[in-house]
Scaffold this active site. Sequence first.
Site, PDB file in Angstrom:
ATOM      1  N   SER A  47     -53.540 -67.342  79.089  1.00 44.87           N
ATOM      2  CA  SER A  47     -52.367 -66.473  79.077  1.00 44.87           C
ATOM      3  C   SER A  47     -52.350 -65.518  80.260  1.00 44.87           C
ATOM      4  O   SER A  47     -51.300 -64.963  80.610  1.00 44.87           O
ATOM      5  CB  SER A  47     -52.336 -65.662  77.776  1.00 44.87           C
ATOM      6  N   LYS A  48     -53.503 -65.320  80.901  1.00 44.17           N
ATOM      7  CA  LYS A  48     -53.587 -64.354  81.994  1.00 44.17           C
ATOM      8  C   LYS A  48     -52.842 -64.805  83.251  1.00 44.17           C
ATOM      9  O   LYS A  48     -52.586 -63.983  84.145  1.00 44.17           O
ATOM     10  CB  LYS A  48     -55.053 -64.071  82.329  1.00 44.17           C
ATOM     11  N   ASP A  49     -52.482 -66.078  83.333  1.00 39.33           N
ATOM     12  CA  ASP A  49     -51.630 -66.523  84.438  1.00 39.33           C
ATOM     13  C   ASP A  49     -50.348 -65.704  84.481  1.00 39.33           C
ATOM     14  O   ASP A  49     -49.817 -65.404  85.556  1.00 39.33           O
ATOM     15  CB  ASP A  49     -51.258 -67.997  84.280  1.00 39.33           C
TER      16      ASP A  49
END
Length: 345
Positions: A47-49
């Site tokens: 999710s950090k993208d």
Amino acid sequence: MNEQKNVFDSVLQLVGNTPLIKLNKITAHIPGDFYAKVEAFNPGHSSKDRIALHIIEEAERAGVLKPGDTIIETTSGNTGFSIAMVSIIKGYECILAVSSKSSPDKIDALKAMGAKVYVCPAHVSADDPRSYYSVAKRLHEEMKGSVYINQYFNESNIDAHFNTTGPEIWDQTEGTITHLIACSGTGGTISGTARFLKAQNKNINIIGIDAYGSVIQKYHETREFDSSEIYPYRIEGLGKNLIPTATDFDCIDKFVKVTDEESAHTAREIAQTEGLFVGYTSGAALQGIKQLAAQGEFDANSRVVVIFPDHGSRYMSKVYSDTWMRDQGFFDSQKEAAQAIEYIK
């Protein structure tokens, strides 16, 4: 670019729009319908993208980040990988201060993506000069032409998920979601997603997952920082020994705490029941659902979305290693490793 033919100009165009996948076996005994938002489908496998791309492009638009600059960040591994990936495409140098609690798999992945990595001791206070928070700040102060992302205290962390994760879940459930379950580390994922969902329907229950050894749950309940809550724990990317301003506590209804051991076993169970190879925090999130179910949280009308933040390949030397699990004391007569390998001699 021709998206209809599945051709893209770079991996950055693949960030977001991750699938919602129904959980069929692992929640079969719990009333309601359960769906996983599987963030491993992002190109950087987490999710950090979303926040890496959003924060960097916001800094570019504001003129804070210029060609040739260096991006510095504090990370447990996933944000660093995403920042390194975006930096490669956009032409920035990348320096990462990483907690020693991060798996060797994550640290090796950061080096593979061209980042310079500083590994800092995990079990020190946030203001200790050796902490990964302090090291990142010091490097930023010393290095001209550097930008410190500072995800724990960056409102854009929340905005990234308000703009993308929240609307995606609302559309994918056609507005029928009743519960959002998500782990809270920096708090950006749960806060941004919750802000959007609550704006659509204030009755959606937002439940955060915290770790034993973290201060987050008690701060939510009392608005007081209690250092006596802090002690070492093994789950990465979940809980904190400080209070991140990237957590909007007002839009979260409650927190539940999960243990290292149960979360590890539940991550393995997800892989073996749903065929989803997900990370340690995904196990923690699903473990939270099990505990909530035991408390009577769900009924036949519940439509629950749980965020699975990253991919299991980041934890091959940890929760998916029988040796590591045994070393932690996580195997006993009931939960011993299944012998699935037979060597032919």
